[in-house]
Each structure stands twice: as C-alpha cells, then as structure tokens.
Design an enzyme around this catalytic site. Structure first.
Site, mmCIF file in Angstrom:
data_model
loop_
_atom_site.group_PDB
_atom_site.id
_atom_site.type_symbol
_atom_site.label_atom_id
_atom_site.label_comp_id
_atom_site.label_asym_id
_atom_site.label_seq_id
_atom_site.Cartn_x
_atom_site.Cartn_y
_atom_site.Cartn_z
ATOM 1 N N GLU A 31 -10.746 3.981 -17.547
ATOM 2 C CA GLU A 31 -11.376 5.163 -16.929
ATOM 3 C C GLU A 31 -10.372 5.978 -16.122
ATOM 4 O OE1 GLU A 31 -14.030 6.291 -17.797
ATOM 5 O OE2 GLU A 31 -14.899 4.527 -18.744
HETATM 6 C C1 LIG Z 1 -9.887 -3.764 -21.599
HETATM 7 C C2 LIG Z 1 -9.857 -2.296 -21.865
HETATM 8 C C3 LIG Z 1 -11.038 -1.609 -22.065
HETATM 9 C C4 LIG Z 1 -11.022 -0.240 -22.350
HETATM 10 N N1 LIG Z 1 -12.194 0.408 -22.665
HETATM 11 C C5 LIG Z 1 -12.124 1.672 -23.169
HETATM 12 C C6 LIG Z 1 -13.285 2.296 -23.732
HETATM 13 O O1 LIG Z 1 -14.385 1.742 -23.732
HETATM 14 N N2 LIG Z 1 -13.140 3.524 -24.302
HETATM 15 C C7 LIG Z 1 -11.944 4.173 -24.346
HETATM 16 O O2 LIG Z 1 -11.885 5.276 -24.887
HETATM 17 N N3 LIG Z 1 -10.826 3.616 -23.796
HETATM 18 C C8 LIG Z 1 -10.899 2.387 -23.230
HETATM 19 N N4 LIG Z 1 -9.771 1.795 -22.713
HETATM 20 C C9 LIG Z 1 -8.535 2.552 -22.696
HETATM 21 C C10 LIG Z 1 -8.117 2.961 -21.290
HETATM 22 O O3 LIG Z 1 -8.973 3.958 -20.796
HETATM 23 C C11 LIG Z 1 -6.641 3.383 -21.356
HETATM 24 O O4 LIG Z 1 -5.883 2.196 -21.561
HETATM 25 C C12 LIG Z 1 -6.203 4.092 -20.106
HETATM 26 O O5 LIG Z 1 -6.822 5.352 -20.009
HETATM 27 C C13 LIG Z 1 -4.685 4.283 -20.035
HETATM 28 O O6 LIG Z 1 -4.175 4.805 -21.239
HETATM 29 P P1 LIG Z 1 -2.949 4.070 -21.931
HETATM 30 O O7 LIG Z 1 -3.291 2.627 -22.059
HETATM 31 O O8 LIG Z 1 -2.620 4.781 -23.177
HETATM 32 O O9 LIG Z 1 -1.769 4.187 -20.918
HETATM 33 P P2 LIG Z 1 -0.760 5.414 -20.814
HETATM 34 O O10 LIG Z 1 -1.508 6.688 -20.807
HETATM 35 O O11 LIG Z 1 0.314 5.237 -21.800
HETATM 36 O O12 LIG Z 1 -0.161 5.185 -19.349
HETATM 37 C C14 LIG Z 1 0.943 4.323 -19.074
HETATM 38 C C15 LIG Z 1 1.376 4.551 -17.619
HETATM 39 O O13 LIG Z 1 1.800 5.912 -17.461
HETATM 40 C C16 LIG Z 1 1.081 6.548 -16.426
HETATM 41 N N5 LIG Z 1 0.808 7.939 -16.800
HETATM 42 C C17 LIG Z 1 0.469 8.419 -18.019
HETATM 43 N N6 LIG Z 1 0.302 9.746 -17.951
HETATM 44 C C18 LIG Z 1 0.516 10.120 -16.670
HETATM 45 C C19 LIG Z 1 0.488 11.358 -15.972
HETATM 46 N N7 LIG Z 1 0.163 12.494 -16.577
HETATM 47 N N8 LIG Z 1 0.753 11.348 -14.647
HETATM 48 C C20 LIG Z 1 1.057 10.214 -14.006
HETATM 49 N N9 LIG Z 1 1.115 9.009 -14.617
HETATM 50 C C21 LIG Z 1 0.827 8.963 -15.932
HETATM 51 C C22 LIG Z 1 -0.204 5.748 -16.276
HETATM 52 O O14 LIG Z 1 -0.746 5.857 -14.966
HETATM 53 C C23 LIG Z 1 0.261 4.338 -16.601
HETATM 54 O O15 LIG Z 1 0.787 3.737 -15.462
HETATM 55 C C24 LIG Z 1 -9.778 0.445 -22.374
HETATM 56 C C25 LIG Z 1 -8.590 -0.240 -22.117
HETATM 57 C C26 LIG Z 1 -8.614 -1.594 -21.891
HETATM 58 C C27 LIG Z 1 -7.305 -2.316 -21.700
#
Ligand SMILES: Cc1cc2nc3c(=O)[nH]c(=O)nc-3n(C[C@H](O)[C@H](O)[C@H](O)COP(=O)(O)OP(=O)(O)OC[C@H]3O[C@@H](n4cnc5c(N)ncnc54)[C@H](O)[C@@H]3O)c2cc1C
Length: 596
Positions: A435
């Site tokens: 989220e």
């Molecule tokens: C157990 C689990 C359940 C989930 N459930 C759902 C679900 O039901 N539906 C769904 O759609 N998704 C779901 N997710 C996905 C989740 O919402 C994403 O993992 C999350 O939004 C982060 O995206 P990412 O993993 O691609 O990380 P990334 O976006 O790659 O981020 C990596 C790091 O970079 C930082 N970062 C990235 N962009 C920026 C920025 N612009 N400014 C500052 N920092 C930044 C982040 O804070 C983080 O520290 C789930 C994930 C998990 C692990």
C-alpha cells in the site's frame, strides 16, 4: 503461549473520550450506533477474535497457504473461520443498509478491524481488501456492476482483490502494461500481475479482481490507466458464479511473514473484464480503494503492536532472571528490571498513541462524509488526507519497532519460533512496504499534502495544538506539565520543518524530500503525543470527579508522561535531521557508495 485478549478498556476510552463516539452516532444515518449496540459489537468481535481467529494464527503461519494446479488451499481452519465471519455479518458492518450493510460508522469498524488483525493478521487481509473493492465499486461502478457484485461482497460471499503491481510497475504505477481491448459490452484483459493478496483462495464462492490496465489508444503514464472488474467466475444472468474466467493464479510467493495470506502471481489471458467508471480515470478510483487500504494497513501496525505487547508482557511476568536492583533477595520476574520496564512502556505507550490517533482519524472520516456543514466536511477531509500517510507510515514503522522489542523482551526465546514473538515481527515487516512504502507515504505527505497547498492544513493543525497547550497549562499535575513542554517542543519542531519544506520544495526538491521519512516520523510522534496529552487531561478530570477505574486513569497519565519523555523527546532531533541533514544525503556520487 499467551492468547489474545482485546484491550477493550483502552478501546472504549479512545472511542468515547478521544474520538467522540457520541457525536459520531448523531451524524445522519448512524442512528444504529447507540452505545449499547457499539458495546455489544465490541464484546462479540472480541470473542470472535480471541476464540476463532487467534487459535489459527500460529498454526496458519506454520502451515501456510498452498498452491496446487492453479488452486490455493488456505491453512486448516481458515475456511471455517471465514464462514463464521461471513455468517456473523462482520463484513457488512461499515456498509449502507441498501447494500445489506449494517450502516455503522468507520470508527466502530476500525475497532473491530483492530481486534481481528491482532488475532490473525493473515486472515484479516482478505476482508480488508474486499472492503476497499466495495468502496471503489460503490463510488465508480455502473448500476449493473453494483447490482451484480456489491451485495455479495458486502455479505462476504465474494471477496475482492486489488491488482495493481506488475514486475516493472511497483511504486510507479505509470509503468503498468496490462492491456484491455474492447469487445462488445466488455473488455479482454491480458497481462501479468504480481503480489496479489488473496488473488486465489478457497474461502469464498467467487473472487472479484479490480485490475488496472490500459486500453489500446490510452496515453502513456498514469493518465492512461483504467480500472476493470475481472471476476474469477463470470456471473450468470441470475447472479450466481458461472463459467471460469481466464484469470489464473500461476503461483504464490514464499515469503518472510503472513504465510497464511496467499500472495498470488495472476495471469490474465483475454480474461473478460468490465470497465469501472470512465476510461483513463482508473488510478483516481484506485486511490479511493488505496486510501481506505492505507488507513487499514496503518491499523495493522497498531494491531500487531498490541499483540506483540500482550505476548511480551505475559512473558515478562513469568520469566525469572536476576535480582531486584533495590531489594536484592530472590530471583525476580524480568518485569522488575528497569530496562524491561522501559521496553514494555515503549510498547504500551506507542501502541496507545497510535490507536488513539487512528481512531480520531476514523471519526474525522465519518464526520467528513456525513456532516451537513459543507465547510466542516471540506476542512475535515483535508485533515484526513494529511493524516492518512501519517497513520499508514508511522503506525507501521512503530508496529515493527514494537514487535522487535517484543522479541527482545523474550531474550533468546524471542528468536525461537515457538513463543510466537518472532511471527509478529515477520508479519509486521510487510506493513511498511505494501500500500505504498514509508518512502512513498512520506513523499505524499510532504508533496501533495503540505507543499502543494502551502501548508494550510498542517498549520491549521498546529493551531489546534496551541489551543490544547492552553488547556494543558491549567492542569496542576506535574506529569501533565512535562507532557505539555514536550508537546510544545514537538509542535515547534513540526513548524520548523514545514517552513523549511515550503521554502525548499520548489527550489531544491532533493533537499526537501531527503528528510521526508524523518518528517513523517516526527508528524507521527507529535500527533501521537497530541492524543496522549488529550487523554491525560481527560483522565485527570475523571480522577478529580472520582469516576470509576482510577488505576486505568492514573496509568493513562503516567503512560502519557513516559511517551513524552521517551518518544516525543525525539522531536527536536528529528527536526534537525530534516532541516540540516539533507545535504549529506545526496553528497556522495553513485560510485562513492562502492568505495572500498
Ligand atoms: C506480501 C505482499 C502483498 C502485496 N499485496 C498487493 C496487492 O494485493 N495488490 C497489489 O497490487 N500489490 C501488492 N503488493 C505489492 C506492493 O504494493 C509493492 O511491493 C509496493 O508498492 C512496493 O513496490 P515494489 O515492490 O515494486 O518496490 P519498488 O517500487 O521497486 O521500491 C523499492 C524501494 O525504492 C523506493 N522508491 C521507489 N520509488 C520511489 C520514489 N518515487 N520515491 C522514493 N522512494 C521510492 C521504495 O520506497 C522502496 O524502498 C504486495 C506486496 C507484498 C510483498
């Protein structure tokens, strides 16, 4: 292993004294929320949480959900617990009667949600996402979509999911690639979504996926994203689940925590989907769902902290080690050692502060959505929007800290799975990621909620703190005077940061955003301190009137004092980090990070 007991005394105090349950119940449409009804709901929810969900928490973690040939079996007991949850009418709590709901305030639903989550976070994720999906459909769905889906979801017979994330599109949803091609009255959806919570499971008749996708001529970026309903089983004309849609669960993830909650890889191959609202406006609808879900995840931080605290407290009363520093003599339970006390007080005070803040925001959501005074609605909605990233970001970071302290209180046994303390830490760890990570919440807080409106709402809140300062000044209680000083210093720290951010945001965004997370944490502890100060004043007044439960009320004042000395006291340091610490954040080249 200690079992979960809902902290009903604190919940009632917060609901009635801090969040203004009485006023919320007077809002149009909430006449059902009489104090007797609310009391009965809290009692029943507490029984369901501790008797049905809590016993499945540890076993669910060990067993986990299991994928086989596209189907997912949830751990033993989950199906039956879900049936009891739906049969008990729990999913309907916050929804309007016309949808089969019970029409109760968000405030009451929040307290119930806390209990279910404390007892079993993995289980509670399924209802959390379903509620978000109901909100999005209610707001933006066509009449036909509402008729087909909403009542079944409100009744808990069908569950909802949120399909945003793709391998290349996480925090940055502008990169979503899933395609939606129009075909007659529907669309054909193709693409892959990852990390979809409860994307597949065996607890309900049907699963309603809300999927972000792009139509063929959509513009690039976030302005070209639309929202679709993609059911697992296509509803027949009579509304019952019919043919299997081409939306398949390819696998589920092996992960650090929430093992019982299936995290699915979803593959859509020309799956039938129905547009929600207008083309290219999907992200704004999804934000409705995300705001509710962000608040819900913030509550997960509170809930897991409460559970970790209860477990640590039980252990600290039993475990015998060392002697009393003052009395010497026999070996004593570790709760007698000042450092263990400090840890328990950190756990208790931060949990109570975060609970109070979240419930107050829930009440503000209720009032903003129901009041007939348009000015009040606008002001409160801006306040809610300001505080949602704080509730999400701070409460979840706090939840991890508290769960980690819980492990520490257990010593070596905390690191061993059989005590259950480690599970809370593993489960809590996801809450600062999904989220929207804490970094994303902090950016939202600084950028959209403060800089974009010139700090109007946050400055309005600082005025509220000044008003409270005057009330605190009238107290003759020594502890409350210390709370007052620390809170004033905290408010000053927020004010300095806001001025700095407003100055830097346009000129040097890297400098403004380098301190975004420390600023979010500062906002959290000052907002938590605000509620603890209010609680202390109310407790003082009730003690003077010799109201019941003097021990609870006196503890509230002492807990507020502890929070002030140990948590609020960090505020000036955080302000220094935000205002002075930005240049060093960006000072190395990428290569210098690798210097040996
Ligand atoms: C157990 C689990 C359940 C989930 N459930 C759902 C679900 O039901 N539906 C769904 O759609 N998704 C779901 N997710 C996905 C989740 O919402 C994403 O993992 C999350 O939004 C982060 O995206 P990412 O993993 O691609 O990380 P990334 O976006 O790659 O981020 C990596 C790091 O970079 C930082 N970062 C990235 N962009 C920026 C920025 N612009 N400014 C500052 N920092 C930044 C982040 O804070 C983080 O520290 C789930 C994930 C998990 C692990």
């Amino acid at each position: 292993m200690s079992s979960y007991t809902a902290p009903l005394k604190d919940m009632r105090f917060v609901l009635n004294e801090l969040a203004g349950m009485g006023d919320v119940a007077k809002l149009p449409g909430y006449q059902e929320a009489t104090s007797d009804t609310v009391d009965a709901i809290l009692e029943e929810a507490s029984k369901f949480a501790s008797q049905v969900l809590d016993p499945l928490n540890y076993s669910g973690d060990k067993e986990g959900s299991v994928w086989k040939d596209g189907a997912v079996a949830t751990p033993k007991g989950f199906r039956d617990a879900y049936k009891q949850y739906a049969d008990g009418g729990w999913p309907a709590l916050p929804f309007e009667a016309k949808l089969g709901g019970q029409g109760l305030p968000k405030l009451v639903a929040t307290a119930v949600e806390e209990m279910l989550t404390s007892a079993n976070m993995s289980f509670s994720l399924c209802p959390l996402l379903t509620q978000g999906a109901v909100h999005a459909l209610e707001l933006a769905g066509t009449a036909a979509l509402k008729t087909t889906y909403l009542e079944k979801m409100v009744a808990g017979r069908w569950t909802g999911t949120m399909n945003l994330t793709e391998p290349q599109a996480g925090s940055d949803l502008a990169l979503v690639r899933t395609r939606a091609v129009p075909q007659g009255d529907h669309y054909l959806i193709s693409g892959q979504k990852i990390f979809i919570t409860y994307g597949e499971h065996d607890m309900a008749e049907n699963i309603v996926h809300l999927v972000l996708a792009r139509t063929p001529d959509a513009p690039e970026g976030v302005k070209g994203i639309s929202l679709f309903v993609v059911p697992k089983f296509l509803p027949r004309a009579d509304g019952t689940p019919g043919e299997r849609n081409r939306a398949k669960c390819a696998s589920i993830e092996h992960k650090l925590g929430i093992h019982a909650s299936p995290t699915a890889v979803m593959v859509f191959e020309d799956a039938v989907g129905y547009l929600v609202g207008e083309v290219n406006k999907g992200l704004s609808y999804m934000f409705i769902m995300m705001n509710a879900a962000r608040f819900g995840v913030g509550m997960q931080g509170v809930a897991i902290a409460e559970r970790a605290f209860q477990r640590a407290l039980a252990y600290a009363k039993e475990r015998l080690q060392g002697k009393d520093l003052v009395q010497g003599g026999k070996t004593v339970p570790i709760i007698r050692h000042p450092d263990v006390r400090r840890m328990l007080m950190l756990m208790k005070s931060q949990t109570e502060a975060a609970r109070a803040l979240a419930y107050v925001i829930a009440a503000a959501m209720d009032t903003a959505s129901r009041t007939k005074d348009a000015g009040e609605a606008k002001r409160l909605q801006a306040f809610v929007d300001l505080m949602i990233p704080v509730v999400k970001g701070w409460s979840t970071e706090m939840g991890i800290e508290v769960a980690s302290l819980g492990v520490q209180v257990h010593g070596g046994m905390g690191f061993i799975e059989e005590t259950g303390a480690a599970q809370h830490l593993r489960d809590a760890r996801i809450t600062t990621i999904y989220e929207g990570t804490t970094g994303i919440q902090a950016g939202d807080l600084l950028g959209r909620k403060i800089a974009r409106e010139g700090g109007v709402t946050v400055k309005g809140w600082l005025e509220v703190l000044k008003g409270l300062d005057q009330a605190l000044a009238k107290s003759s209680d020594e502890d409350i005077q210390v709370v007052r000083q620390r809170l004033a210093a905290g408010a000053q720290a927020v004010s300095e940061c806001v001025d700095y951010v407003l100055g830097a945001a346009g000129k040097d965004p890297n400098a403004a955003f380098a301190g975004a997370v420390p600023f979010l944490m500062l906002m959290g502890i000052v907002a938590g301190g605000w509620q603890m100060a209010r609680a202390a004043l109310i407790a003082e007044r009730k003690l003077q009137k010799k109201e019941d439960d003097a021990a609870f009320l006196a503890a509230k004042i002492k807990t507020a004092r502890f929070f002030a000395d140990h948590v609020l006291a960090q505020a000036p340091g955080l302000s220094a980090t935000v205002v002075q610490g930005s240049s060093s954040v960006m000072s190395l080249t990428d290569e210098q990070f690798l210097a040996a």
